[in-house]
Design a protein around this motif. Structure first.
Motif, PDB file in Angstrom:
ATOM      1  N   ALA A 139       0.748  -1.104   0.128  1.00  0.00           N
ATOM      2  CA  ALA A 139      -0.140   0.109   0.017  1.00  0.00           C
ATOM      3  C   ALA A 139       0.898   1.358  -0.112  1.00  0.00           C
ATOM      4  CB  ALA A 139      -1.013   0.022   1.239  1.00  0.00           C
ATOM      5  N   PRO A 140       1.104   1.760  -1.197  1.00  0.00           N
ATOM      6  CA  PRO A 140       2.116   2.967  -1.323  1.00  0.00           C
ATOM      7  C   PRO A 140       1.584   4.132  -0.379  1.00  0.00           C
ATOM      8  CG  PRO A 140       1.754   2.255  -3.445  1.00  0.00           C
ATOM      9  CD  PRO A 140       0.778   1.467  -2.460  1.00  0.00           C
ATOM     10  N   LEU A 141       2.425   4.741   0.437  1.00  0.00           N
ATOM     11  CA  LEU A 141       2.033   5.757   1.374  1.00  0.00           C
ATOM     12  C   LEU A 141       1.242   6.979   0.865  1.00  0.00           C
ATOM     13  CD1 LEU A 141       2.491   6.866   4.305  1.00  0.00           C
ATOM     14  CD2 LEU A 141       4.423   7.990   3.541  1.00  0.00           C
ATOM     15  N   ASN A 142       1.604   7.342  -0.471  1.00  0.00           N
ATOM     16  CA  ASN A 142       0.966   8.317  -1.224  1.00  0.00           C
ATOM     17  C   ASN A 142      -0.520   8.094  -1.448  1.00  0.00           C
ATOM     18  OD1 ASN A 142       3.194   9.898  -1.356  1.00  0.00           O
ATOM     19  ND2 ASN A 142       3.754   9.056  -3.310  1.00  0.00           N
ATOM     20  N   LYS A 143      -0.857   6.991  -1.345  1.00  0.00           N
ATOM     21  CA  LYS A 143      -2.242   6.603  -1.773  1.00  0.00           C
ATOM     22  C   LYS A 143      -3.029   6.118  -0.274  1.00  0.00           C
ATOM     23  CE  LYS A 143      -1.607   4.702  -6.396  1.00  0.00           C
ATOM     24  NZ  LYS A 143      -1.946   5.776  -6.803  1.00  0.00           N
ATOM     25  N   THR A 144      -2.440   6.114   0.972  1.00  0.00           N
ATOM     26  CA  THR A 144      -3.078   5.751   2.266  1.00  0.00           C
ATOM     27  C   THR A 144      -3.431   6.785   2.879  1.00  0.00           C
ATOM     28  OG1 THR A 144      -0.843   5.264   3.103  1.00  0.00           O
ATOM     29  CG2 THR A 144      -1.789   3.298   2.175  1.00  0.00           C
ATOM     30  N   ILE A 145      -2.694   7.942   2.695  1.00  0.00           N
ATOM     31  CA  ILE A 145      -3.190   9.103   3.618  1.00  0.00           C
ATOM     32  C   ILE A 145      -3.727  10.289   2.586  1.00  0.00           C
ATOM     33  CG2 ILE A 145      -2.257  10.949   5.042  1.00  0.00           C
ATOM     34  CD1 ILE A 145      -0.093   8.754   5.833  1.00  0.00           C
ATOM     35  N   ALA A 146      -4.798  11.148   3.259  1.00  0.00           N
ATOM     36  CA  ALA A 146      -5.373  11.959   2.256  1.00  0.00           C
ATOM     37  C   ALA A 146      -4.300  12.959   1.824  1.00  0.00           C
ATOM     38  CB  ALA A 146      -6.228  12.814   3.228  1.00  0.00           C
ATOM     39  N   ALA A 147      -4.595  13.505   0.585  1.00  0.00           N
ATOM     40  CA  ALA A 147      -3.713  14.319  -0.074  1.00  0.00           C
ATOM     41  C   ALA A 147      -3.102  15.882   0.585  1.00  0.00           C
ATOM     42  CB  ALA A 147      -4.075  14.548  -1.593  1.00  0.00           C
ATOM     43  N   ASP A 148      -4.277  16.163   1.227  1.00  0.00           N
ATOM     44  CA  ASP A 148      -4.339  17.357   1.826  1.00  0.00           C
ATOM     45  C   ASP A 148      -3.478  17.448   3.299  1.00  0.00           C
ATOM     46  OD1 ASP A 148      -6.296  16.058   3.224  1.00  0.00           O
ATOM     47  OD2 ASP A 148      -7.419  17.727   3.768  1.00  0.00           O
ATOM     48  N   VAL A 149      -3.079  16.154   3.664  1.00  0.00           N
ATOM     49  CA  VAL A 149      -2.277  16.307   5.016  1.00  0.00           C
ATOM     50  C   VAL A 149      -1.051  15.708   4.616  1.00  0.00           C
ATOM     51  CG1 VAL A 149      -4.207  16.423   6.459  1.00  0.00           C
ATOM     52  CG2 VAL A 149      -3.316  14.097   5.590  1.00  0.00           C
ATOM     53  N   GLN A 150      -0.836  14.958   3.489  1.00  0.00           N
ATOM     54  CA  GLN A 150       0.471  14.157   3.225  1.00  0.00           C
ATOM     55  C   GLN A 150       1.122  14.520   1.929  1.00  0.00           C
ATOM     56  OE1 GLN A 150       2.168  11.532   4.883  1.00  0.00           O
ATOM     57  NE2 GLN A 150       3.684  12.139   3.313  1.00  0.00           N
ATOM     58  N   ALA A 151       2.230  15.147   2.092  1.00  0.00           N
ATOM     59  CA  ALA A 151       3.235  15.393   1.060  1.00  0.00           C
ATOM     60  C   ALA A 151       3.444  14.202   0.380  1.00  0.00           C
ATOM     61  CB  ALA A 151       4.600  16.096   1.559  1.00  0.00           C
ATOM     62  N   ILE A 152       4.095  14.351  -0.785  1.00  0.00           N
ATOM     63  CA  ILE A 152       4.431  13.358  -1.917  1.00  0.00           C
ATOM     64  C   ILE A 152       5.912  12.744  -1.459  1.00  0.00           C
ATOM     65  CG2 ILE A 152       5.392  12.864  -4.261  1.00  0.00           C
ATOM     66  CD1 ILE A 152       3.313  15.068  -5.047  1.00  0.00           C
ATOM     67  N   LEU A 153       5.561  11.551  -1.377  1.00  0.00           N
ATOM     68  CA  LEU A 153       7.029  10.904  -0.965  1.00  0.00           C
ATOM     69  C   LEU A 153       7.520  10.091  -2.384  1.00  0.00           C
ATOM     70  CD1 LEU A 153       9.152   9.687   1.103  1.00  0.00           C
ATOM     71  CD2 LEU A 153       7.551   7.894   1.113  1.00  0.00           C
ATOM     72  N   THR A 154       8.963  10.225  -2.680  1.00  0.00           N
ATOM     73  CA  THR A 154       9.371   9.892  -3.743  1.00  0.00           C
ATOM     74  C   THR A 154      10.771   9.016  -3.454  1.00  0.00           C
ATOM     75  OG1 THR A 154       8.799  11.669  -5.280  1.00  0.00           O
ATOM     76  CG2 THR A 154      10.317  10.205  -6.016  1.00  0.00           C
ATOM     77  N   CYS A 155      10.555   7.702  -3.564  1.00  0.00           N
ATOM     78  CA  CYS A 155      11.836   7.020  -3.187  1.00  0.00           C
ATOM     79  C   CYS A 155      12.635   6.356  -4.671  1.00  0.00           C
ATOM     80  CB  CYS A 155      11.574   5.960  -2.035  1.00  0.00           C
ATOM     81  SG  CYS A 155      10.971   6.105  -0.796  1.00  0.00           S
ATOM     82  N   ARG A 156      13.934   6.629  -4.578  1.00  0.00           N
ATOM     83  CA  ARG A 156      14.665   6.115  -5.802  1.00  0.00           C
ATOM     84  C   ARG A 156      15.745   4.995  -5.178  1.00  0.00           C
ATOM     85  NH1 ARG A 156      10.924   7.178  -7.983  1.00  0.00           N
ATOM     86  NH2 ARG A 156      10.299   8.531  -9.757  1.00  0.00           N
ATOM     87  N   ASN A 157      16.331   4.112  -5.671  1.00  0.00           N
ATOM     88  CA  ASN A 157      17.345   3.316  -5.672  1.00  0.00           C
ATOM     89  C   ASN A 157      18.424   4.087  -6.872  1.00  0.00           C
ATOM     90  OD1 ASN A 157      16.947   1.542  -3.704  1.00  0.00           O
ATOM     91  ND2 ASN A 157      16.175  -0.069  -4.922  1.00  0.00           N
ATOM     92  N   SER A 158      19.513   4.480  -5.954  1.00  0.00           N
ATOM     93  CA  SER A 158      20.559   5.086  -7.093  1.00  0.00           C
ATOM     94  C   SER A 158      21.724   4.325  -7.353  1.00  0.00           C
ATOM     95  CB  SER A 158      21.030   6.390  -6.312  1.00  0.00           C
ATOM     96  OG  SER A 158      21.460   6.143  -4.983  1.00  0.00           O
ATOM     97  N   ILE A 159      22.582   4.995  -8.166  1.00  0.00           N
ATOM     98  CA  ILE A 159      23.687   3.850  -8.745  1.00  0.00           C
ATOM     99  C   ILE A 159      24.639   4.091  -7.550  1.00  0.00           C
ATOM    100  CG2 ILE A 159      23.303   3.949 -10.978  1.00  0.00           C
ATOM    101  CD1 ILE A 159      25.344   6.241 -11.168  1.00  0.00           C
ATOM    102  N   LEU A 160      25.608   2.891  -7.347  1.00  0.00           N
ATOM    103  CA  LEU A 160      26.707   3.211  -6.371  1.00  0.00           C
ATOM    104  C   LEU A 160      27.797   3.946  -6.753  1.00  0.00           C
ATOM    105  CD1 LEU A 160      27.114  -0.572  -5.113  1.00  0.00           C
ATOM    106  CD2 LEU A 160      26.288   1.553  -3.794  1.00  0.00           C
ATOM    107  N   SER A 161      27.403   5.252  -7.178  1.00  0.00           N
ATOM    108  CA  SER A 161      28.505   6.285  -7.238  1.00  0.00           C
ATOM    109  C   SER A 161      28.121   7.530  -6.281  1.00  0.00           C
ATOM    110  CB  SER A 161      28.283   6.748  -8.702  1.00  0.00           C
ATOM    111  OG  SER A 161      29.255   8.010  -8.859  1.00  0.00           O
TER     112      SER A 161
END
Length: 322
Positions: free
Chosen positions: A3-25
């Motif tokens: 259940a992605p966090l962005n879809k479980t909490i109302a948009a007016d109280v939850q900022a957008i969360l973005t997670c990324r796997n980055s390269i090992l540099s």
């Protein structure tokens, strides 16, 4: 099911969360995140290393831009670095985020106590960055919240021990993150047996991070009630007033600093002169801290396996009480 966090909490109280796997540099990725934090100061930009040791690969970005960017170019950044740090017998490449390097670059005079009144304290505004080692989920939450809630921006370095994610003693309630709660620069002693007779306390042990939980476990095993253990959650800027207050409270006690790192690493060289200055300038009674920790070393941790690690760990913990 996920259940992605962005879809479980109302948009007016939850900022957008973005997670990324980055390269090992680390050099390239941290440079990107630094630029992103400058371009959008209203976003909490966080970079987490796989292990704190890997931050070595980004040292140029740290030295040239993150630690000194505001001083050189008057550009503020709230870039936050999460650096796994803690000694668990995993060797020299998986134990230390080199906390001493970040503390060495703090532009704070170890011999001068700044104004510390509630309405006049501007330590964070005037420093180049913050260095924390949080020991509770609540304090970690408050550290991130205040980072973006402020009307100014400063880089934030957090040592994040991985084993505390599984430690049942390292927990917080939702109440501790609720209304009228805030970040704690230190955590005072919590054992009622120690608190009952502060005049009988013979030693105050200051520490930071996960070693606290090992110290209280050892204290409980030994049945000791005359040693107080204080956690410093915010190493920089230094909590001068809180340190002086604890030393004054346990007026008959000597002071000791306990750490897992070798003596030429960790926070020892940073806190040693500041504890002396705080007690001398504020309490008018200087207390020079003793040391319990690993001996000086070229490597951050032993590479001789679990037996050597466990022996070193047991010795430094015993040294905090003996």
């Amino acid at each position: 099911p996920q259940a992605p966090l962005n879809k479980t909490i109302a948009a007016d109280v939850q900022a957008i969360l973005t997670c990324r796997n980055s390269i090992l540099s680390e050099f390239g990725v941290l440079g990107f995140e630094m630029g992103y934090s400058l371009e959008n100061p209203n976003v909490l930009t966080i970079w987490e290393a796989q292990f704190g040791d890997f931050v070595n690969g980004a040292q140029i970005m740290i030295d040239q831009f993150i630690s000194s960017g505001e001083d050189k170019w008057l550009r503020q950044s709230a870039l936050t670095l999460l650096l796994p740090h803690g000694y668990m017998g995993q060797g020299a490449e998986h134990s230390s985020c080199r906390l001493e390097r970040f503390l060495q670059q703090v532009d704070e005079d170890p011999d001068v106590v700044p104004p510390m009144g509630e309405n006049e304290r501007m330590q964070i505004q005037k420093t180049n960055w913050q260095v924390l080692n949080c020991s509770t989920p609540a304090n970690y939450y408050h550290a991130l919240r205040r980072q973006i809630h402020r009307d100014f921006r400063k880089p934030l370095i957090i040592a994040t021990p991985k084993n505390l994610l599984r430690d049942r003693k390292c927990t917080s309630t939702l109440v501790e993150m609720g209304e009228h709660t805030r970040f704690h620069r230190i955590y005072r002693e919590v054992d009622n047996k120690v608190l009952a007779h502060p005049e009988k306390v013979r030693r105050v042990v200051f520490c930071t991070g996960k070693i606290y939980y090992e110290l209280i476990e050892e204290r409980e095993k030994r049945g000791i009630t005359d040693v107080a253990i204080i956690r410093i959650e915010q190493l920089a800027p230094f909590p001068w007033d809180k340190i002086a207050e604890e030393c004054a409270h346990y007026s008959n006690a000597e002071v000791l600093w306990c750490q897992e790192e070798p003596k030429n690493m960790g926070a020892w060289s940073f806190v040693q002169p500041r504890i002396s200055t705080a007690t001398r300038s504020i309490n008018k009674h200087e207390k020079r801290p003793l040391y319990a920790g690993r001996a000086p070393s070229a490597a951050t941790a032993t590479g001789l396996g679990a037996r050597a690690h466990n022996a070193e760990q047991a010795a430094l913990i015993a040294g905090a009480f003996e």
